[in-house]
Motif scaffolding. Structure first.
Motif, PDB file in Angstrom:
ATOM      1  N   GLN A  11       0.861  -1.175   0.000  1.00  0.00           N
ATOM      2  CA  GLN A  11       0.000   0.000   0.000  1.00  0.00           C
ATOM      3  C   GLN A  11       0.894   1.221   0.000  1.00  0.00           C
ATOM      4  O   GLN A  11       1.865   1.286   0.749  1.00  0.00           O
ATOM      5  CB  GLN A  11      -0.882   0.001   1.243  1.00  0.00           C
ATOM      6  CG  GLN A  11      -2.323   0.192   0.921  1.00  0.00           C
ATOM      7  CD  GLN A  11      -3.190   0.250   2.157  1.00  0.00           C
ATOM      8  OE1 GLN A  11      -2.732   0.472   3.260  1.00  0.00           O
ATOM      9  NE2 GLN A  11      -4.466   0.055   1.940  1.00  0.00           N
ATOM     10  N   CYS A  12       0.570   2.174  -0.854  1.00  0.00           N
ATOM     11  CA  CYS A  12       1.367   3.391  -0.941  1.00  0.00           C
ATOM     12  C   CYS A  12       1.292   4.140   0.388  1.00  0.00           C
ATOM     13  O   CYS A  12       0.190   4.400   0.889  1.00  0.00           O
ATOM     14  CB  CYS A  12       0.843   4.273  -2.069  1.00  0.00           C
ATOM     15  SG  CYS A  12       1.744   5.836  -2.220  1.00  0.00           S
ATOM     16  N   PRO A  13       2.435   4.495   0.980  1.00  0.00           N
ATOM     17  CA  PRO A  13       2.409   5.203   2.260  1.00  0.00           C
ATOM     18  C   PRO A  13       1.852   6.627   2.150  1.00  0.00           C
ATOM     19  O   PRO A  13       1.383   7.178   3.139  1.00  0.00           O
ATOM     20  CB  PRO A  13       3.881   5.236   2.692  1.00  0.00           C
ATOM     21  CG  PRO A  13       4.663   4.994   1.453  1.00  0.00           C
ATOM     22  CD  PRO A  13       3.785   4.198   0.536  1.00  0.00           C
ATOM     23  N   ARG A  14       1.857   7.190   0.966  1.00  0.00           N
ATOM     24  CA  ARG A  14       1.353   8.559   0.783  1.00  0.00           C
ATOM     25  C   ARG A  14      -0.127   8.611   0.437  1.00  0.00           C
ATOM     26  O   ARG A  14      -0.857   9.425   0.958  1.00  0.00           O
ATOM     27  CB  ARG A  14       2.155   9.282  -0.299  1.00  0.00           C
ATOM     28  CG  ARG A  14       3.525   9.708   0.202  1.00  0.00           C
ATOM     29  CD  ARG A  14       4.263  10.476  -0.843  1.00  0.00           C
ATOM     30  NE  ARG A  14       5.033   9.500  -1.621  1.00  0.00           N
ATOM     31  CZ  ARG A  14       5.409   9.649  -2.866  1.00  0.00           C
ATOM     32  NH1 ARG A  14       5.110  10.737  -3.517  1.00  0.00           N
ATOM     33  NH2 ARG A  14       6.097   8.720  -3.480  1.00  0.00           N
ATOM     34  N   THR A  15      -0.571   7.724  -0.485  1.00  0.00           N
ATOM     35  CA  THR A  15      -1.952   7.789  -0.977  1.00  0.00           C
ATOM     36  C   THR A  15      -2.835   6.668  -0.444  1.00  0.00           C
ATOM     37  O   THR A  15      -4.044   6.686  -0.664  1.00  0.00           O
ATOM     38  CB  THR A  15      -1.974   7.723  -2.517  1.00  0.00           C
ATOM     39  OG1 THR A  15      -1.481   6.438  -2.926  1.00  0.00           O
ATOM     40  CG2 THR A  15      -1.153   8.838  -3.132  1.00  0.00           C
ATOM     41  N   CYS A  42       7.485   0.948  -9.413  1.00  0.00           N
ATOM     42  CA  CYS A  42       6.209   0.974  -8.700  1.00  0.00           C
ATOM     43  C   CYS A  42       5.092   1.159  -9.724  1.00  0.00           C
ATOM     44  O   CYS A  42       5.220   1.985 -10.622  1.00  0.00           O
ATOM     45  CB  CYS A  42       6.201   2.113  -7.685  1.00  0.00           C
ATOM     46  SG  CYS A  42       4.604   2.333  -6.863  1.00  0.00           S
ATOM     47  N   SER A  43       3.992   0.414  -9.573  1.00  0.00           N
ATOM     48  CA  SER A  43       2.882   0.523 -10.533  1.00  0.00           C
ATOM     49  C   SER A  43       2.160   1.865 -10.435  1.00  0.00           C
ATOM     50  O   SER A  43       1.476   2.266 -11.369  1.00  0.00           O
ATOM     51  CB  SER A  43       1.882  -0.618 -10.317  1.00  0.00           C
ATOM     52  OG  SER A  43       1.306  -0.538  -9.023  1.00  0.00           O
ATOM     53  N   LEU A  44       2.320   2.577  -9.327  1.00  0.00           N
ATOM     54  CA  LEU A  44       1.670   3.885  -9.180  1.00  0.00           C
ATOM     55  C   LEU A  44       2.557   5.038  -9.619  1.00  0.00           C
ATOM     56  O   LEU A  44       2.110   5.984 -10.240  1.00  0.00           O
ATOM     57  CB  LEU A  44       1.255   4.121  -7.716  1.00  0.00           C
ATOM     58  CG  LEU A  44       0.218   3.170  -7.152  1.00  0.00           C
ATOM     59  CD1 LEU A  44      -0.020   3.472  -5.681  1.00  0.00           C
ATOM     60  CD2 LEU A  44      -1.084   3.273  -7.928  1.00  0.00           C
ATOM     61  N   GLU A  45       3.825   4.966  -9.247  1.00  0.00           N
ATOM     62  CA  GLU A  45       4.747   6.073  -9.520  1.00  0.00           C
ATOM     63  C   GLU A  45       6.121   5.524  -9.885  1.00  0.00           C
ATOM     64  O   GLU A  45       7.066   5.608  -9.102  1.00  0.00           O
ATOM     65  CB  GLU A  45       4.852   6.983  -8.288  1.00  0.00           C
ATOM     66  CG  GLU A  45       5.636   8.241  -8.549  1.00  0.00           C
ATOM     67  CD  GLU A  45       5.865   9.041  -7.278  1.00  0.00           C
ATOM     68  OE1 GLU A  45       6.980   9.575  -7.133  1.00  0.00           O
ATOM     69  OE2 GLU A  45       4.970   9.114  -6.441  1.00  0.00           O
ATOM     70  N   GLY A  46       6.246   4.963 -11.047  1.00  0.00           N
ATOM     71  CA  GLY A  46       7.458   4.359 -11.587  1.00  0.00           C
ATOM     72  C   GLY A  46       8.681   4.215 -10.701  1.00  0.00           C
ATOM     73  O   GLY A  46       8.992   3.141 -10.259  1.00  0.00           O
ATOM     74  N   ARG A  47       9.380   5.302 -10.423  1.00  0.00           N
ATOM     75  CA  ARG A  47      10.641   5.240  -9.676  1.00  0.00           C
ATOM     76  C   ARG A  47      10.529   5.932  -8.318  1.00  0.00           C
ATOM     77  O   ARG A  47      11.358   6.750  -7.950  1.00  0.00           O
ATOM     78  CB  ARG A  47      11.772   5.878 -10.480  1.00  0.00           C
ATOM     79  CG  ARG A  47      11.995   5.292 -11.847  1.00  0.00           C
ATOM     80  CD  ARG A  47      12.962   4.171 -11.941  1.00  0.00           C
ATOM     81  NE  ARG A  47      14.227   4.436 -11.307  1.00  0.00           N
ATOM     82  CZ  ARG A  47      14.973   3.490 -10.799  1.00  0.00           C
ATOM     83  NH1 ARG A  47      14.604   2.257 -10.847  1.00  0.00           N
ATOM     84  NH2 ARG A  47      16.119   3.775 -10.240  1.00  0.00           N
TER      85      ARG A  47
END
Length: 58
Positions: A11-15, A42-47
């Motif tokens: 789970q993304c720690p930011r979103t 990362c599937s949400l934010e590449g790098r």
């Protein structure tokens, strides 16, 4: 050099959205040494640098 890829569901720690992290490793020549990380995506934010740090010592 032998390479392999592992996928981790996180789970993304930011979103707080679900993400898939793909990490490419090089197979270490000695079992007492961790396999070095070659590439992170990362599937949400590449790098994403925040999440990439979690795998550098794994």
């Amino acid at each position: 050099m032998e390479k392999y890829v592992k996928e981790y569901k996180r789970q993304c720690p930011r979103t707080q959205r679900d993400a898939v992290h793909k990490v490419e490793y090089a197979k270490a020549t000695c079992s007492r040494v961790l396999d070095p990380m070659l590439h992170f995506t990362c599937s949400l934010e590449g790098r994403c640098k925040d999440c990439e740090k979690d795998y550098q010592d794994e």
